[in-house]
Design an enzyme around this catalytic site. Structure first.
Site, mmCIF file in Angstrom:
data_model
loop_
_atom_site.group_PDB
_atom_site.id
_atom_site.type_symbol
_atom_site.label_atom_id
_atom_site.label_comp_id
_atom_site.label_asym_id
_atom_site.label_seq_id
_atom_site.Cartn_x
_atom_site.Cartn_y
_atom_site.Cartn_z
ATOM 1 N N THR A 43 0.924 -1.268 -0.467
ATOM 2 C CA THR A 43 0.052 -0.517 -0.435
ATOM 3 C C THR A 43 0.499 1.379 -0.003
ATOM 4 O O THR A 43 2.025 1.621 0.519
ATOM 5 C CB THR A 43 -0.837 0.214 1.146
ATOM 6 O OG1 THR A 43 -0.106 0.499 2.668
ATOM 7 C CG2 THR A 43 -1.650 -1.219 1.643
ATOM 8 N N GLY A 44 0.034 2.341 -0.599
ATOM 9 C CA GLY A 44 0.800 3.478 -0.180
ATOM 10 C C GLY A 44 2.227 3.714 -2.015
ATOM 11 O O GLY A 44 3.159 4.249 -1.917
ATOM 12 N N ALA A 45 1.788 2.595 -2.788
ATOM 13 C CA ALA A 45 2.855 2.395 -3.753
ATOM 14 C C ALA A 45 2.983 3.869 -4.434
ATOM 15 O O ALA A 45 4.247 3.475 -5.437
ATOM 16 C CB ALA A 45 2.712 1.298 -3.959
ATOM 17 N N SER A 46 2.101 4.965 -4.611
ATOM 18 C CA SER A 46 2.379 5.679 -5.582
ATOM 19 C C SER A 46 2.742 6.543 -4.510
ATOM 20 O O SER A 46 3.737 8.396 -5.456
ATOM 21 C CB SER A 46 1.061 6.619 -5.396
ATOM 22 O OG SER A 46 0.226 6.521 -4.279
ATOM 23 N N ILE A 49 8.737 5.971 -0.841
ATOM 24 C CA ILE A 49 9.300 5.040 0.060
ATOM 25 C C ILE A 49 8.298 3.895 -0.237
ATOM 26 O O ILE A 49 9.059 3.024 -0.420
ATOM 27 C CB ILE A 49 8.961 4.759 1.644
ATOM 28 C CG1 ILE A 49 9.214 6.145 2.767
ATOM 29 C CG2 ILE A 49 8.845 3.530 2.293
ATOM 30 C CD1 ILE A 49 9.114 6.367 3.345
ATOM 31 N N GLY A 50 7.000 3.463 -0.629
ATOM 32 C CA GLY A 50 6.013 2.666 -0.839
ATOM 33 C C GLY A 50 7.374 1.651 -2.187
ATOM 34 O O GLY A 50 6.792 1.080 -3.834
ATOM 35 N N TYR A 188 -0.999 12.501 14.864
ATOM 36 C CA TYR A 188 -0.420 11.240 13.588
ATOM 37 C C TYR A 188 0.912 9.898 14.700
ATOM 38 O O TYR A 188 0.310 8.738 14.311
ATOM 39 C CB TYR A 188 1.157 11.544 13.136
ATOM 40 C CG TYR A 188 1.941 10.801 11.960
ATOM 41 C CD1 TYR A 188 1.559 10.199 10.724
ATOM 42 C CD2 TYR A 188 3.329 10.353 12.294
ATOM 43 C CE1 TYR A 188 2.515 9.372 10.171
ATOM 44 C CE2 TYR A 188 4.144 9.917 11.596
ATOM 45 C CZ TYR A 188 3.144 8.974 10.114
ATOM 46 O OH TYR A 188 4.239 8.123 9.979
#
Length: 306
Positions: A43-46, A49-50, A188
């Site tokens: 997830t968060g591959a856009s 870090i992803g 956060y």
């Protein structure tokens, strides 16, 4: 019925020029034995870090499923992943939408098979002192929606497939901020602490089921998400590639926890000298000022998605 993922285009694959493979370093070589030919959901591959993690896992020969909200950025990550030697499917999904998560998980299982590995990397961060957020309770709800409930929802959807096959690995990306008790992260840090606690309890339940659960406490990383905090510019930090390698270490070792020496020291101080840790966190709060956006206009968010 449309597939949940945009498959690699054969024509594009055929047009790729042959490249002499680079000699893998030790981590990549070990990852090949761990995730090679296995289906890995990131997830968060856009995000930064992803994206770097996808490339690293692509070099190890993983079959990647890339989740995020930005289709264009996901396509670029997929391109880089395929050039590195992996395969990638692009899956635009809003993790804050439970119905969308359910549709993704159902179609992935039906059309592609169960996931072997899940990396809960997606996240959103807001750095704002609580005194400037007294009328911004929605910031706290938004942090939990992305950083905690989204990850938990997806994990619960993919867990049955891992349980049925008798193996799997879930990696949750947390933060050093929780270990050090850093100020201005009252929205956060608790969301990441909740994700960490979820993983700890889940790991105990799944230990005998062949499914591992790891938490990675990332330190400060130079990404677009941290850029609005100009006070961090003069502090030491990892780049996105180094952060991805920390996550890769968790995948290789299967350890319940991956941390930095500073993060580990912070946790130890919290046990043996809690007042000292509080004093250090208070100094950090005093000498690293509010982000410019929050200082100029408390009603404006300075958060960004990973």
């Amino acid at each position: 019925m449309p597939t949940p993922c945009d498959q690699e285009q054969p024509a594009r694959a055929a047009q790729r020029r042959w490249r002499r493979p680079r000699r893998p370093d030790r981590l990549t070589a070990r990852l090949a034995g761990t995730v090679g030919r296995r289906r890995v959901v990131v997830t968060g591959a856009s995000g930064a870090i992803g994206g770097q993690l996808a490339v690293l896992l692509g070099q190890a020969g993983a079959d990647l499923v890339l989740l995020g909200r930005n289709r264009t950025a996901l396509a670029e990550t997929a391109r880089r992943t395929e050039e590195a030697g992996g395969t990638a499917r692009v899956c635009p999904v809003d993790l804050t939408d439970p119905a969308a998560v359910a549709r993704f998980a159902d179609r992935l299982t039906a059309e592609c098979g169960a996931a072997d590995v899940l990396v809960n990397n997606a996240g959103r961060s807001i750095r704002r002192g609580a005194v400037n957020a007294l009328d911004r309770a929605h910031d706290y709800r938004r942090m939990m929606a992305v950083n905690y409930f989204g990850a938990v929802d997806l994990t619960l959807r993919l867990l049955p497939g891992m349980h049925e096959r008798g193996h799997g690995h879930i990696v949750n990306v947390a933060t050093i901020g929780r270990q050090l008790g850093m100020g201005r992260f009252t929205a956060y840090n608790p969301s990441k602490a909740a994700l960490e606690a979820f993983g700890q309890s889940l790991g105990a339940e799944l230990r005998r089921e062949g499914i591992r659960v790891s938490t990675v406490h990332l330190p400060l990383v130079r990404t677009p998400m941290s850029a609005p905090t100009t006070a961090f510019a003069r502090l030491p930090a990892l780049d996105a590639r180094q952060a991805a390698r920390m996550i890769g270490t968790a995948l290789v070792t299967g350890t319940p926890r991956v941390s930095t020496p500073l993060g580990t020291l912070g946790e130890l101080l919290g046990v043996v000298a809690p007042r000292a840790l509080l004093a250090l966190a208070a100094l950090e709060y005093r000498y690293l000022p509010e982000s410019p956006g929050a200082a100029r206009n408390p009603a404006r968010t300075t958060g960004r998605d990973a």
